[in-house]
Design a protein around this motif. Structure first.
Motif, short mmCIF file in Angstrom:
data_model
loop_
_atom_site.label_atom_id
_atom_site.label_comp_id
_atom_site.label_asym_id
_atom_site.label_seq_id
_atom_site.Cartn_x
_atom_site.Cartn_y
_atom_site.Cartn_z
N LEU A 112 -3.15 7.91 0.49
CA LEU A 112 -1.87 7.63 -0.63
C LEU A 112 -1.27 6.27 -0.32
N TRP A 113 -1.10 5.96 0.77
CA TRP A 113 -0.54 4.86 1.23
C TRP A 113 -1.23 3.50 0.61
N GLY A 114 -2.45 3.65 0.48
CA GLY A 114 -3.44 2.50 0.06
C GLY A 114 -3.57 2.52 -1.34
N SER A 115 -3.07 3.39 -2.07
CA SER A 115 -3.46 3.66 -3.34
C SER A 115 -2.49 3.02 -4.50
N THR A 116 -3.02 2.84 -5.81
CA THR A 116 -2.12 2.23 -6.58
C THR A 116 -1.95 3.26 -7.81
N TYR A 117 -0.70 3.38 -8.25
CA TYR A 117 -0.35 4.42 -9.23
C TYR A 117 0.29 3.81 -10.36
N HIS A 118 -0.46 3.72 -11.61
CA HIS A 118 0.33 2.96 -12.80
C HIS A 118 0.55 1.49 -12.40
N GLY A 119 -0.42 0.95 -11.92
CA GLY A 119 -0.18 -0.77 -11.34
C GLY A 119 0.79 -0.89 -10.18
N ILE A 120 1.26 0.10 -9.73
CA ILE A 120 2.29 -0.41 -8.50
C ILE A 120 1.47 0.42 -7.04
N LYS A 121 1.48 -0.65 -6.10
CA LYS A 121 1.17 -0.12 -4.86
C LYS A 121 2.11 1.17 -4.39
N VAL A 122 1.59 2.06 -4.02
CA VAL A 122 2.34 3.39 -3.52
C VAL A 122 3.01 2.99 -2.10
N SER A 123 2.52 2.15 -1.25
CA SER A 123 3.10 1.65 -0.16
C SER A 123 4.21 0.90 -0.57
N ASP A 124 4.57 -0.03 -1.60
CA ASP A 124 5.43 -0.68 -2.06
C ASP A 124 6.53 0.26 -2.42
N ILE A 125 6.56 1.42 -2.99
CA ILE A 125 7.29 2.26 -3.56
C ILE A 125 8.05 3.03 -2.43
N PHE A 126 7.23 3.60 -1.25
CA PHE A 126 7.77 4.19 0.02
C PHE A 126 8.44 3.23 0.88
N GLU A 127 7.80 1.82 1.08
CA GLU A 127 8.46 0.89 1.92
C GLU A 127 10.04 0.30 1.21
N SER A 128 10.12 0.61 0.09
CA SER A 128 11.47 0.31 -0.59
C SER A 128 12.50 1.40 -0.21
N LEU A 129 12.12 2.47 0.37
CA LEU A 129 13.24 3.59 0.58
C LEU A 129 13.69 3.50 1.88
N GLY A 130 15.06 3.60 1.74
CA GLY A 130 15.92 3.92 3.06
C GLY A 130 15.98 5.42 3.39
N ASP A 131 16.72 5.60 4.32
CA ASP A 131 16.92 6.92 4.82
C ASP A 131 17.48 7.90 3.75
N ASN A 132 18.25 7.47 3.11
CA ASN A 132 19.23 8.49 2.16
C ASN A 132 18.48 8.15 0.72
N ASP A 133 17.27 7.45 0.39
CA ASP A 133 16.79 7.40 -0.89
C ASP A 133 15.87 8.32 -1.39
N TYR A 134 15.74 9.24 -0.67
CA TYR A 134 14.81 10.57 -1.28
C TYR A 134 15.30 11.83 -0.66
N SER A 135 14.84 12.75 -1.18
CA SER A 135 15.18 14.11 -1.04
C SER A 135 14.02 14.80 -0.71
N LEU A 136 14.18 16.04 0.19
CA LEU A 136 13.37 16.62 0.83
C LEU A 136 13.52 18.28 0.53
N PHE A 137 12.43 18.73 0.14
CA PHE A 137 12.43 20.23 -0.23
C PHE A 137 11.50 21.19 0.45
#
Length: 81
Positions: free
Chosen positions: A56-81
């Motif tokens: 997942l980390w090494g993948s690209t989704y719709h032209g965006i590196k998935v790692s870039d998405i996750f690396e942009s997140l701070g501790d309060n930028d996502y929700s867990l269920f």
């Protein structure tokens, strides 16, 4: 978020919802009795199904590196269920 944090969340089977550049994404898990995998997608779009966090980390989704998405997140930028 780094890869180690993501690995921990996946290991604990948390479903993750996040927003990146105004679009909502999710990480869920699927087991169809043939194989287990992680599904990543933008809400209501096609899914990227992978066998593990490293893929997942090494993948690209719709032209965006998935790692870039996750690396942009701070501790309060996502929700867990």
């Amino acid at each position: 978020m780094n890869i180690e944090k993501l690995k921990g969340l996946v290991k604990d089977s948390f479903e993750i919802e996040l927003t990146y550049q105004g679009k909502k994404y999710s990480v869920t898990y699927y087991n169809d009795k043939r194989k287990d995998y992680i599904s990543f997608c933008e809400f209501y779009q096609d899914t990227l199904d992978v066998p593990d966090v490293e893929t997942l980390w090494g993948s690209t989704y719709h032209g965006i590196k998935v790692s870039d998405i996750f690396e942009s997140l701070g501790d309060n930028d996502y929700s867990l269920f």
